[in-house]
Design an enzyme around this catalytic site. Structure first.
Site, PDB file in Angstrom:
ATOM      1  CG  ASP A  89     -10.287 -14.333   6.667  1.00 31.38           C
ATOM      2  OD1 ASP A  89      -9.297 -14.807   7.253  1.00 31.38           O
ATOM      3  OD2 ASP A  89     -10.201 -13.450   5.798  1.00 31.38           O
ATOM      4  CE  LYS A 123      -2.135 -11.042   7.997  1.00 32.53           C
ATOM      5  NZ  LYS A 123      -3.452 -10.733   7.451  1.00 32.53           N
ATOM      6  CE1 TYR A 171      -7.147  -6.325   3.028  1.00 32.90           C
ATOM      7  CE2 TYR A 171      -6.301  -8.104   4.403  1.00 32.90           C
ATOM      8  CZ  TYR A 171      -6.200  -7.296   3.279  1.00 32.90           C
ATOM      9  OH  TYR A 171      -5.151  -7.483   2.411  1.00 32.90           O
ATOM     10  CE1 TYR A 183      -4.249  -1.525   0.001  1.00 30.97           C
ATOM     11  CE2 TYR A 183      -3.014  -3.236   1.135  1.00 30.97           C
ATOM     12  CZ  TYR A 183      -4.144  -2.829   0.452  1.00 30.97           C
ATOM     13  OH  TYR A 183      -5.146  -3.721   0.201  1.00 30.97           O
TER      14      TYR A 183
END
Ligand SMILES: *Cc1c(COP(=O)(O)O)cnc(C)c1O
Length: 436
Positions: A246, A275, A145, A17
């Site tokens: 998620d 992750k 997200y 980003y």
């Protein structure tokens, strides 16, 4: 040397980003050990980010180093089409054992976003196989997200995810407001009514609901009522819609439970993990499903699940994941997370007194200071580094999710640094920062 490296980086390399040529600083790291990052100029920073939720055991861990070295001696990679190996099987066994009983089948993906793509495709294929090919859309909550690829992006918060920018290419999904009832409270009608309404009206075209259980991560760092998930499960069943959790950010102890779904004792049809799966060493993700989902997909047309990444079930990554999970389970991780939770609560409490701070909230090893205004990264990032900590705010959020091995003295240093930097930062802000 470092100057040349930084100059090349600034001119040629995209960071997450970012814009090339933005002039925002990046800091060169030469090594990392435990909870510390060592910068090229010799400074050490206490890590408050666990490298985006991943590094639960700290950096350069001997057990994880050993696991990858051992596996390297056997093979770094082989294709997973038509071949298999002990690290993948061992990992699938562990994941099935640790997650709710109905989740029995495992698909390995190479990143969180790709696991979300696979989960969405599984849901669509499931309904296709059951003769309901019109069920191809998804329902999600705002402030979610789920990753940066197109399918994942389509179920991220439409504003944060900049859906307007990708208007023509993003599939259009359904959204309901994010649940407002905080963690620890029972859910209410106001939160559930919009869900019930969309499922009632559009259930026939919805393949699945996808949601981050209990903690919304990069979409706002919000903690909501676990009870919401109990009702959501019932609504999905009633309207024949699959439920995808998620847990890419929340998995492996971060919220005080091994998986956040345990707060609600709810089992999804499909579960995404990523992750912290490898302890932060390599990219790897996994999608778990019920036997029912896998069977229906296998019996339909084309009778195959249509996904297969090149680096699927990479042996190095699987071996690391096995070592990381074993290490976690052997450790007193619940106690550690409870200590971190307490340390974050006490350590961040002074921020509540600062004008310009909207809220301080803590759950498990996640501490969030939400400001009234978006932070100016140009000012705050160097100030945090100057204070000896690595913290990466975004939007209005300055948040901490340290490695789970962080000791009290380091955590105190970290929270004190954050409080001090925020006080100075907000004091310099016109009209803010004075003590209330
Ligand atoms: C980080 C994250 C993803 C995306 O994972 P990547 O590995 O960055 O592709 C998806 N969902 C959640 C909840 C995440 O936190």
């Amino acid at each position: 040397m470092t100057d040349k490296l930084l100059a090349f980086d600034a001119e040629h390399i995209w960071h997450p980003y970012s814009a090339i040529g933005s002039g925002l600083p990046v800091f060169p790291v030469v090594s990392a050990q435990g909870v510390r990052l060592r910068l090229a100029d010799g400074r050490e920073l206490i890590d408050g980010m666990a490298s985006w939720w991943c590094v639960i055991h700290g950096y350069n861990h001997p057990r994880l180093n050993q696991a990858i070295t051992d596996q390297l001696g056997h093979m770094a990679h082989i294709m997973f089409g038509g071949l298999t190996h002990a690290p993948a099987v061992g990992l699938a066994e562990r994941l099935i054992r640790l997650t709710p009983e109905p989740l029995q089948k495992v698909f390995f993906a190479d990143s969180g976003s790709v696991s979300v793509e696979a989960a969405l495709k599984m849901a669509i294929q499931y309904w296709h196989s059951r003769g309901q090919g019109q069920k191809q859309r998804f329902l999600s909550v705002r402030n979610g997200y789920h990753g940066d690829t197109f399918g994942a992006m389509s179920v991220c918060d439409p504003i944060n995810g900049m859906h307007s920018l990708f208007n023509g290419v993003l599939p259009r999904q359904f959204f309901v407001p994010a649940p407002q009832r905080p963690f620890g409270q029972v859910c209410n009608e106001a939160d559930l009514a919009p869900l019930a309404e969309i499922l009632q009206r559009h259930g026939h075209e919805i393949a699945a609901v996808i949601i981050e259980p209990v903690v919304q991560g990069a979409g706002g760092m919000r903690f909501y009522s676990a009870d919401y998930l109990v009702h959501l499960r019932r609504l999905c069943d009633r309207h024949q819609v699959l439920l995808i959790f998620d847990e890419i950010a929340t998995g492996f102890g971060r919220t005080g439970r091994l998986f956040a779904l345990e707060h609600a004792a709810v089992c999804p049809d499909i579960l995404c993990l990523g992750k912290a799966l490898t302890g932060g060493y390599l990219t790897l993700a996994a999608v778990l499903t019920s036997t029912e989902v896998s069977q229906v997909i296998g019996q339909g047309e084309p009778g195959l699940f249509m996904h297969g990444p090149t680096f699927m079930a990479n042996p190095l990554a699987c071996a690391l994941a096995n070592a990381s999970i074993d290490l976690l389970l052997e450790s007193p991780w619940q106690q550690r997370v409870a200590c971190i939770e307490q340390g974050l609560q006490q350590g961040l409490a002074p921020c509540c007194q600062l004008a310009g701070v909207r809220e301080v909230r803590v759950l498990g090893a996640i501490g969030v200071v939400e400001l009234e205004q978006p932070v100016d990264m140009r000012r705050i990032q160097p100030a945090l580094v100057e204070a000896g900590v690595w913290v990466r705010p975004f939007g209005r959020l300055v948040y901490l999710m340290p490695p789970l091995i962080m000791q009290e003295t380091d955590l105190t240093f970290l929270t004190q640094a954050v409080c001090q930097v925020l006080e100075d930062y907000l004091n310099a802000e016109p009209g803010q920062g004075y003590r209330r």
